[in-house]
Write an enzyme that holds these catalytic residues in place. Structure first.
Site, mmCIF file in Angstrom:
data_model
loop_
_atom_site.group_PDB
_atom_site.id
_atom_site.type_symbol
_atom_site.label_atom_id
_atom_site.label_comp_id
_atom_site.label_asym_id
_atom_site.label_seq_id
_atom_site.Cartn_x
_atom_site.Cartn_y
_atom_site.Cartn_z
ATOM 1 N N LEU A 143 -9.317 -13.027 10.172
ATOM 2 C CA LEU A 143 -8.747 -11.718 10.523
ATOM 3 C C LEU A 143 -9.331 -11.162 11.815
ATOM 4 O O LEU A 143 -8.680 -10.378 12.493
ATOM 5 C CB LEU A 143 -9.016 -10.707 9.403
ATOM 6 C CG LEU A 143 -7.841 -10.241 8.566
ATOM 7 C CD1 LEU A 143 -8.251 -9.019 7.749
ATOM 8 C CD2 LEU A 143 -6.647 -9.880 9.431
ATOM 9 N N GLY A 144 -10.567 -11.538 12.122
ATOM 10 C CA GLY A 144 -11.190 -10.995 13.308
ATOM 11 C C GLY A 144 -11.813 -9.628 13.110
ATOM 12 O O GLY A 144 -11.667 -9.024 12.044
ATOM 13 N N TYR A 145 -12.502 -9.148 14.122
ATOM 14 C CA TYR A 145 -13.209 -7.861 14.034
ATOM 15 C C TYR A 145 -13.980 -7.770 12.741
ATOM 16 O O TYR A 145 -13.741 -6.883 11.906
ATOM 17 C CB TYR A 145 -12.231 -6.697 14.167
ATOM 18 C CG TYR A 145 -11.712 -6.498 15.575
ATOM 19 C CD1 TYR A 145 -12.519 -5.956 16.557
ATOM 20 C CD2 TYR A 145 -10.422 -6.864 15.918
ATOM 21 C CE1 TYR A 145 -12.058 -5.780 17.845
ATOM 22 C CE2 TYR A 145 -9.947 -6.698 17.202
ATOM 23 C CZ TYR A 145 -10.769 -6.152 18.164
ATOM 24 O OH TYR A 145 -10.297 -5.982 19.437
ATOM 25 N N CYS B 69 16.554 1.907 21.906
ATOM 26 C CA CYS B 69 16.784 3.351 22.000
ATOM 27 C C CYS B 69 18.101 3.765 21.332
ATOM 28 O O CYS B 69 18.226 4.900 20.858
ATOM 29 C CB CYS B 69 16.776 3.789 23.460
ATOM 30 S SG CYS B 69 15.189 3.498 24.296
ATOM 31 N N CYS C 258 17.492 4.953 17.864
ATOM 32 C CA CYS C 258 16.291 5.771 17.659
ATOM 33 C C CYS C 258 16.636 7.186 17.227
ATOM 34 O O CYS C 258 17.445 7.870 17.873
ATOM 35 C CB CYS C 258 15.468 5.819 18.947
ATOM 36 S SG CYS C 258 13.957 6.792 18.769
ATOM 37 N N GLU D 274 -5.625 0.671 5.644
ATOM 38 C CA GLU D 274 -5.767 1.196 6.999
ATOM 39 C C GLU D 274 -6.830 0.438 7.784
ATOM 40 O O GLU D 274 -6.676 0.196 8.983
ATOM 41 C CB GLU D 274 -6.099 2.689 6.959
ATOM 42 C CG GLU D 274 -4.956 3.569 6.458
ATOM 43 C CD GLU D 274 -3.715 3.447 7.322
ATOM 44 O OE1 GLU D 274 -3.825 3.039 8.490
ATOM 45 O OE2 GLU D 274 -2.612 3.750 6.820
ATOM 46 N N CYS E 83 10.814 1.536 18.744
ATOM 47 C CA CYS E 83 10.168 1.949 20.002
ATOM 48 C C CYS E 83 9.084 0.936 20.362
ATOM 49 O O CYS E 83 7.922 1.254 20.547
ATOM 50 C CB CYS E 83 9.577 3.349 19.844
ATOM 51 S SG CYS E 83 9.229 4.188 21.411
ATOM 52 N N ASP F 279 -2.209 6.129 16.297
ATOM 53 C CA ASP F 279 -2.545 4.738 16.595
ATOM 54 C C ASP F 279 -1.774 4.292 17.842
ATOM 55 O O ASP F 279 -1.146 5.099 18.515
ATOM 56 C CB ASP F 279 -2.218 3.850 15.393
ATOM 57 C CG ASP F 279 -0.730 3.668 15.244
ATOM 58 O OD1 ASP F 279 0.011 4.572 15.667
ATOM 59 O OD2 ASP F 279 -0.293 2.624 14.729
ATOM 60 N N TRP G 211 0.822 -1.216 0.000
ATOM 61 C CA TRP G 211 0.000 0.000 0.000
ATOM 62 C C TRP G 211 0.861 1.274 0.000
ATOM 63 O O TRP G 211 0.316 2.362 0.040
ATOM 64 C CB TRP G 211 -0.965 0.001 1.183
ATOM 65 C CG TRP G 211 -0.334 -0.406 2.479
ATOM 66 C CD1 TRP G 211 0.319 0.405 3.347
ATOM 67 C CD2 TRP G 211 -0.296 -1.722 3.042
ATOM 68 N NE1 TRP G 211 0.769 -0.311 4.421
ATOM 69 C CE2 TRP G 211 0.405 -1.617 4.274
ATOM 70 C CE3 TRP G 211 -0.781 -2.974 2.645
ATOM 71 C CZ2 TRP G 211 0.630 -2.733 5.093
ATOM 72 C CZ3 TRP G 211 -0.558 -4.057 3.470
ATOM 73 C CH2 TRP G 211 0.124 -3.938 4.675
ATOM 74 N N ARG G 212 2.174 1.104 -0.022
ATOM 75 C CA ARG G 212 3.043 2.270 -0.206
ATOM 76 C C ARG G 212 3.459 2.404 -1.660
ATOM 77 O O ARG G 212 4.274 3.264 -2.004
ATOM 78 C CB ARG G 212 4.280 2.152 0.694
ATOM 79 C CG ARG G 212 3.945 2.377 2.150
ATOM 80 C CD ARG G 212 5.164 2.277 3.050
ATOM 81 N NE ARG G 212 4.774 2.537 4.441
ATOM 82 C CZ ARG G 212 5.522 2.252 5.493
ATOM 83 N NH1 ARG G 212 6.713 1.689 5.316
ATOM 84 N NH2 ARG G 212 5.113 2.512 6.704
ATOM 85 N N TYR H 11 -8.513 8.007 13.744
ATOM 86 C CA TYR H 11 -7.246 7.522 13.218
ATOM 87 C C TYR H 11 -7.302 7.335 11.704
ATOM 88 O O TYR H 11 -6.455 7.850 10.963
ATOM 89 C CB TYR H 11 -6.814 6.198 13.882
ATOM 90 C CG TYR H 11 -5.727 5.576 13.049
ATOM 91 C CD1 TYR H 11 -4.428 6.080 13.108
ATOM 92 C CD2 TYR H 11 -6.004 4.597 12.099
ATOM 93 C CE1 TYR H 11 -3.440 5.590 12.282
ATOM 94 C CE2 TYR H 11 -5.027 4.100 11.270
ATOM 95 C CZ TYR H 11 -3.751 4.603 11.363
ATOM 96 O OH TYR H 11 -2.784 4.147 10.527
#
Length: 373
Positions: A95-97, A214, A217, A52, A207, A153, A39-40, A135
């Site tokens: 996938l759920g939901y 760290c 980062c 999304e 993160c 998110d 999707w990029r 979101y």
DNA sequence: AAAGCGGGGGC
DNA sequence: GCCCCAGCTTT
């Protein structure tokens, strides 16, 4: 103008100049490290929206094969709007939901009817669509349309909780507003989509919830939690409750190599999915007698037999143990929590969206198990 | 403001 | 086993 930032409580914790330096480092890191996700590789707002929705409460690796299948089957908003819900749920299986799938389809229909088949380039209009919240609206506006809108998110919440060393529960509306203000203060208007994706990618890769990396980062120099050694304590989580286990009993009914399945009501838990007829098993009740009694309103002649298998399945807030019993019956009247029934043939398997428990019962049972070898 | 809604993956 | 995940909807 780009150097002006919206006044924000965030700039009281980290100076605006330091924040700008940190964001520049974040974008440079993202340019070098960004993953090459399908999707990029598109500017199609529909595909970005679809990705999304798939990624809501779902990890990237899990969503990838579903994205490929859905884009293939429904390449446009129009195709999705015209889709058959049973087929969509079958593609969504695992996938759920599942409310996401139903909302996605309804939203596509509204986009065709009210917006000429194009996603509205407008925050309020996007929010009005089923399945699109703050979101997803922010993600679509920034990534697909380049508009300077925050997209916060779970990853971003964690990054911000550490960057500003926030000790409060982030899920309250007050903190949600705080995070939105902070994001507006940080967001570079000319690279809004990249900024949002960079924050999410940072949360997913460096993160992390545990063992934050760290040392690598890009935000390390500005990060208050890193400076204070509190990164592993951020974000703070409220305590969790223990989840109960429920005993259930299910009917495995065969007729000429077809298996009886029933469809759950269109809304609520596992809405629209197919499963074996199943019922609560009262404490200390015999599975055979309990199944026969529970089946009576749907199939008066039902005759449960031996227990074929025991299916264990964990949902988020409870677990189930389902005793699957062989059963004979001549017909089934759907009512109560089911609105349809069907005698499923083997070659129809992929056309019906099944619950996880039903899938396990089939795989463990005599109908399907021998043919999986 | 809180609860309901799934399943997979890491540890 | 627990925790988390590119959240949204309903009450």
């Amino acid at each position: 103008m780009a150097s002006e930032r919206t006044p924000s409580p965030a700039t009281a914790l980290i100076a605006p100049e330091a924040l700008q330096v940190a964001v520049a480092a974040l974008l440079a890191w993202y340019d070098a490290e960004r993953r090459d996700l399908p999707w990029r590789q598109t500017r199609d707002p529909y595909r970005i929206w679809l990705s999304e929705v798939l990624l809501q409460q779902t990890q990237v690796a899990t969503a990838l094969p579903y994205y490929a299948r859905l884009v293939e089957r429904y390449p446009t908003v129009e195709a999705l709007a015209a889709s058959d819900l049973n087929e969509l749920l079958a593609l969504w299986q695992g996938l759920g939901y599942y409310a996401r799938a139903r909302s996605l389809r309804r939203a596509a229909q509204q986009i065709v009817a009210q917006h000429g088949g194009r996603l509205p380039q407008d925050y309020e209009a996007l929010l009005a669509l089923p399945g699109i919240g703050e979101y997803t609206a922010g993600a679509v506006l920034s990534i697909a349309f380049g508009l300077p809108t925050p997209a916060i998110d779970g990853n971003v919440r964690r990054v911000l909780a550490r960057l500003f060393d926030l000790a409060k529960d982030l899920r309250t509306p007050e903190m949600q507003r705080w995070l939105t203000m902070a994001s507006l203060a940080m967001l570079p208007p000319e690279r809004a989509g990249d900024y949002n994706q960079a924050m999410m990618e940072l949360g997913a890769s460096l993160c992390r919830p545990r063992d934050a990396a760290c040392g690598a980062c890009p935000l390390r120099q500005a990060c208050l939690a890193h400076d204070r050694g509190t990164a592993s304590d951020r974000p703070v989580r409220p305590p969790r409750r223990q989840t109960p286990t429920h005993e259930r009993v299910a009917a495995h009914c065969l007729d000429n190599d077809r298996l009886l399945i029933v469809r759950r009501l269109p809304s609520g838990l596992l809405g629209g999915l197919w499963e074996l007829p199943n019922f609560a098993l009262p404490p200390n009740a015999a599975p055979t007698a309990a199944l026969q009694m529970a089946l009576a309103p749907h199939a008066p002649d039902a005759l449960p037999g031996e227990e074929l298998t025991l299916v264990r399945h964990a949902y988020t807030h409870f677990s189930v143990r389902v005793h699957v019993l062989a059963c004979t019956l001549t017909g089934f009247v759907p009512s109560g929590e089911w609105d349809a029934c069907h005698w499923l043939a083997l070659d129809e398997l992929e056309r019906y969206g099944l619950t996880g428990v039903a899938l396990k019962a089939m795989r463990q049972g005599p109908w399907l198990a021998p043919r999986l070898l």
